[in-house]
Design an enzyme around this catalytic site. Structure first.
Site, mmCIF file in Angstrom:
data_model
loop_
_atom_site.group_PDB
_atom_site.id
_atom_site.type_symbol
_atom_site.label_atom_id
_atom_site.label_comp_id
_atom_site.label_asym_id
_atom_site.label_seq_id
_atom_site.Cartn_x
_atom_site.Cartn_y
_atom_site.Cartn_z
ATOM 1 N N TYR B 172 86.495 50.126 13.716
ATOM 2 C CA TYR B 172 86.093 51.130 14.711
ATOM 3 C C TYR B 172 86.299 50.595 16.136
ATOM 4 C CZ TYR B 172 82.878 54.522 16.923
ATOM 5 O OH TYR B 172 82.316 55.498 17.711
ATOM 6 N N LYS B 176 88.693 52.295 18.852
ATOM 7 C CA LYS B 176 88.117 52.872 20.063
ATOM 8 C C LYS B 176 88.624 52.177 21.330
ATOM 9 C CE LYS B 176 85.802 56.400 18.669
ATOM 10 N NZ LYS B 176 86.442 57.720 18.925
#
Lengths: 318, 329
Positions: B172, B176
């Protein structure tokens, strides 16, 4: 010369050429056992050639160092596992992973194909995961390890035509901040180098782009004539990378270092340097008035629309 | 559209917007406010679970109903942004239904948290596919049309997990942070065509943040890090999903024509603009550095007063700390 990396086994991906080869050679000189990984692809990821990795491994061995060549690709799960396994099979352990390998497939976003996106992400970003995952399992067990990812100055700042490369390179720095937190307690450090160097990769910036910049008044020196190339030699990046491998760097973790020529810089953590705060939900009208006045002061659009473009919202001037 | 019978000029009147993952959470808040401000909205959501599994057309359909009941215009779409064809379908549906695409907002996301040494390739791939490639999959086809019409707004979703780093989120965090970097590139690719590309790094209490395991919360509270209980939430510490929407409206409006390539933190009543990744301290040497020189420069200049975000435990025998390391030079 002292050999602070003696007994350490380090895998350097993409070390058949460019920055990677300089890192591998210096690590070998400093006493490390080096796995010189490079499938010898072209800049766009096509082809394969065992020559570059074999030559660098040979050079290290000829100079009294210890190295073995590996020709796997970082772009696959098996490739990453093979490299780490070869380190363990050949030298008995794995202490450091340095992921330098990279390719370029530059294209403006509106022309970029799915394949161009996928290949750049899989070599740079997923390639990082592919080597870090198996290495981290072993490093955690032995309570020692060093991980260095390679980001890029241009990737971090944003450079036209590099949506894939910019995403991958900033992804590497974000992932490294997580790795630092996942692994730090086990005696493992994870850091990032954002290099600047004149290599095969940067030489690929097309002449058309250089001359466009010149037309816009952005000074482009001919690097070959200015002598800048020698100041940006890839060998300048190697010492900082190798320092991060040493025992003395045990407490350097989760940082991004900009390294180019004789410069070593510590990159800012991202933070919000100007803020609006309200006890409750903002409205569009409030933000319309406050954002330009308070957040955007002095900041400019990096690619402003040309003056002759009829653009809703832009104040009309004659 | 009309509000209470009066003619109301919304900030997004006549615009066509696609909001991915807008069946729930932050995306839903944006879709609802966009419609209230006059935009025609494609409400995209395949209705998956937080981990990306399953399929449910209910959430997107329900948001469309809410919008229509309030007098707005919206169409549901159930494609996955993780597929290149899914992204194309979403954008095509906007053009088919409303004739154009002006605004693309990309909040769709899933979580597959795991410490990196336990993370599977599937967990890595799934998260990268939805977040990072999901942005490419919608932006690529939208950018072609926006460039042709010389107008467009793209609003991406980054996260402090990637920008700062959060344990157990290598996938993640990579995605991101990558979205943040991609945003800066896209701003440069598209700015000259009247298209702006910005990113929001949101904080909000949603289904996704609730998935942070109780075990993690407990560990943090043992370490003296407490999260706010619901009674402690003040007007300044609120973080409702709908609080992100006004900034997404502003960035999509004509007024924001010259805001391009920035990452904004938005949570509750807080809106901040983030720094660009420049060097804060630099050391220079004419020539190649020696190991011992770097040891000095790193510890005494560059990292002075900077803590290790996850220092090794005291009982780990660590060369360089309690055990002398090999001499540097």
């Amino acid at each position: 010369m002292a050999t602070p990396l003696e007994g350490r086994t380090i895998v350097v991906t993409g070390s058949g050429r460019g920055i990677g080869s300089e890192v591998a050679k210096l690590a070998g000189k400093l006493g490390a056992n080096v796995i010189v990984n490079d499938p010898g692809v072209n800049l766009d990821g096509t082809g394969s050639d065992e020559g570059p990795a074999a030559v660098i491994a040979q050079e290290i061995n000829d100079n009294g160092g210890i190295a073995a060549a590996n020709f796997d690709t970082v772009a696959t799960e098996e490739g990453g596992e093979n490299m780490i396994r070869q380190a363990v099979d050949t030298f008995g352990r794995i202490d450091g992973v340095i992921h330098v390998a990279g390719i370029l497939r530059d294209r403006m976003i509106f022309n970029m194909t799915e394949e161009e996106w996928d290949e750049v992400i899989s070599v740079h970003l997923t390639g990082y995961f592919n080597v870090v995952k198996p290495a981290s399992v072993l490093m955690r067990q032995q309570r020692f390890g060093r991980i260095v990812g390679f980001s890029s100055g241009s990737g971090l700042r944003g450079q036209t035509g590099q949506a894939n490369y910019g995403a991958a390179k900033t992804g590497i720095s974000g992932m490294t901040r997580v790795l630092a937190r996942d692994l730090g307690r086990y005696g493992i450090t994870s850091n990032v180098i954002a290099p600047g160097a004149a290599t095969r990769m940067t030489a690929s910036i097309p002449d058309a782009a250089q001359s466009l910049r010149a037309q816009q008044g952005i000074q482009v020196q001919d690097r070959r004539e200015s002598g800048v190339t020698s100041l940006r030699a890839p060998s300048y990046v190697a010492p900082m990378v190798c320092y991060l491998m040493t025992d003395q760097a045990w407490d350097v973790n989760g940082q991004v270092f900009n390294v180019s020529g004789g410069q070593v810089g510590l990159s800012h953590e991202i933070y919000d340097f100007r803020q609006l705060n309200k006890a409750g939900r903002w409205t569009y009208e409030e933000l319309r008035d406050l954002v330009p006045a308070q957040l955007m002061q002095g900041l400019r659009n990096p690619a402003p629309p040309p003056d002759d473009l009829d653009l809703p919202g832009r104040p009309v001037t004659d | 559209m009309t509000k209470e019978g009066h003619c109301y000029m919304g900030a997004l009147d006549g615009k066509v917007a696609v909001v991915t993952g807008s069946g729930r959470g932050i995306g839903r808040g944006i879709a609802l406010l966009y419609a209230a401000e006059g935009a025609k909205v494609i409400v995209n959501d395949p209705g998956v679970a937080v981990d990306g599994s399953g399929h449910d057309e209910g959430p997107a359909a329900q948001v469309v109903n809410e919008i229509k009941e309030a007098g707005g215009e919206a169409t549901a779409n159930f494609d996955s942004v993780a597929e290149f064809t899914g992204g194309e379908n979403i954008i095509r549906q906007a053009v088919d239904a409303y004739g154009r695409i002006d605004i693309l907002v990309n909040p769709a996301g899933i979580l597959r948290d795991r410490m990196v040494f336990n993370m599977t390739h599937q967990e890595w791939d799934d998260v990268i596919a939805v977040h990072l490639k999901g942005h490419f999959n919608t932006i690529k086809p939208a950018s072609v049309l926006m460039r042709q019409q010389r107008y467009g707004r793209i609003i991406n979703f980054s996260s402090s997990s990637g920008l700062i780093g959060n344990t157990g989120q290598a996938n993640y965090g990579a995605a991101k942070a990558g979205i943040g970097g991609m945003t800066r590139v896209l701003a440069r690719d598209l700015g000259r065509y009247g298209v702006t590309v910005n990113s929001i790094s949101p904080g909000a209490a949603t289904r996704m943040t609730q998935s942070v395991p109780d075990a993690a919360r407990e560990l943090r509270s043992q370490a003296g890090i407490s999260s706010l209980s619901s009674e402690q939430v003040s007007p300044f510490t609120r973080r409702e999903a709908e609080d992100v929407a006004p900034m997404a409206v502003y960035l999509a409006s004509d007024d924001a024509w010259n805001i391009n390539g920035e990452i904004f933190y938005v949570n509750g009543g807080h809106v901040g603009i983030t720094s660009h990744p420049i060097a804060q301290k630099t050391v220079f040497k004419e020539g190649h550095w020696e190991m011992s020189e770097l040891d000095d420069a790193v510890h005494n200049v560059l990292l002075k007063n900077k803590p290790n975000p996850a220092p090794p435990r005291d009982d780990v025998e660590l060369p360089g700390r309690d055990v002398p390391g090999k001499p540097l030079n």
